[in-house]
Design a protein around this motif. Sequence first.
Motif, PDB file in Angstrom:
ATOM      1  N   GLN A 183     -31.912 -33.318  -0.594  1.00  0.00           N
ATOM      2  CA  GLN A 183     -30.759 -33.254  -1.342  1.00  0.00           C
ATOM      3  C   GLN A 183     -30.930 -34.306  -2.920  1.00  0.00           C
ATOM      4  N   ASP A 222     -30.778 -33.511  -6.064  1.00  0.00           N
ATOM      5  CA  ASP A 222     -30.080 -33.815  -7.078  1.00  0.00           C
ATOM      6  C   ASP A 222     -31.293 -34.576  -8.326  1.00  0.00           C
ATOM      7  N   VAL A 263     -28.747 -28.067   1.800  1.00  0.00           N
ATOM      8  CA  VAL A 263     -28.834 -28.353  -0.082  1.00  0.00           C
ATOM      9  C   VAL A 263     -28.841 -26.499  -0.542  1.00  0.00           C
ATOM     10  N   THR A 275     -25.377 -27.040  -1.003  1.00  0.00           N
ATOM     11  CA  THR A 275     -24.424 -27.433  -2.250  1.00  0.00           C
ATOM     12  C   THR A 275     -25.050 -27.614  -3.567  1.00  0.00           C
TER      13      THR A 275
END
Length: 264
Positions: A158, A162, A188, A191
């Motif tokens: 993640q 990001d 991942v 989200t």
Amino acid sequence: MFIDSHCHIDFPDLAAQADEIMAAMAANGVSHALCVSVNLPHWPNVIAMAERYPHIFASVGVHPDYEDEVEPTVEQLVELARHPKVIAIGETGLDYYRLEGDLDWQRERFRVHIRAARQCGKPLIIHTRSASEDTLRIMAEERASEASGVMHCFTESQAVADAAIAQNFYISFSGIVTFKKAEELKEVARTIPLERMLIETDSPYLAPMPFRGKQNQPAYVRHVAEHIADLRGIGVDEVARATTANFARLFKLEGQLQGIGSLT
């Protein structure tokens, strides 16, 4: 409709079945695909596929796993990218999983691709494996955010997703996300912002469930979309619309792909 944002249908086994593959795409609601370059000697096969079929696009680049290659120059990549069916530079990036030793040549090749993408104004297709820290660092140093692009066949954390999104990149999920043990990757996919997501097959590799272990093809990208829809608790039509719009926006095809994306 779905778009396969990364495939290698120029590879011999798939190229020999090209018409059947196109028919399977149509039968499964896959409107377009991006055929991705891995080296320059075979690039004519990539562009020939894109010229033969109006719904196939192409990229130009040299994969980081191809060690014994004449290194591409910025000027060479920019010149080849002038072809109207070429919509991206790559695939490029870093791979410390398959290769060991002094990999300065790999990092320099990556920098050349980023510079070419910035110069010609076309986005990057980035491959990274066991090299996320250096990949993100070089992206930042070379201002890859100015070109934008996609982290293809994403399998990282993640935090890496990001960081890539913060550098103006999209995250593309392959059939790996459907695999039972890919729990971190599934999270991942649950989200990240839907407006930063693409889907792909990486054909002929990594066929999604229920075809795992078999030869992959662009038609199977719908199974990636269906699995992501299940993970997020949304309809597959929403995933289709979003990923198609994202593809059009990233690769500057909004005029050509207008109205494509809904399954209804």
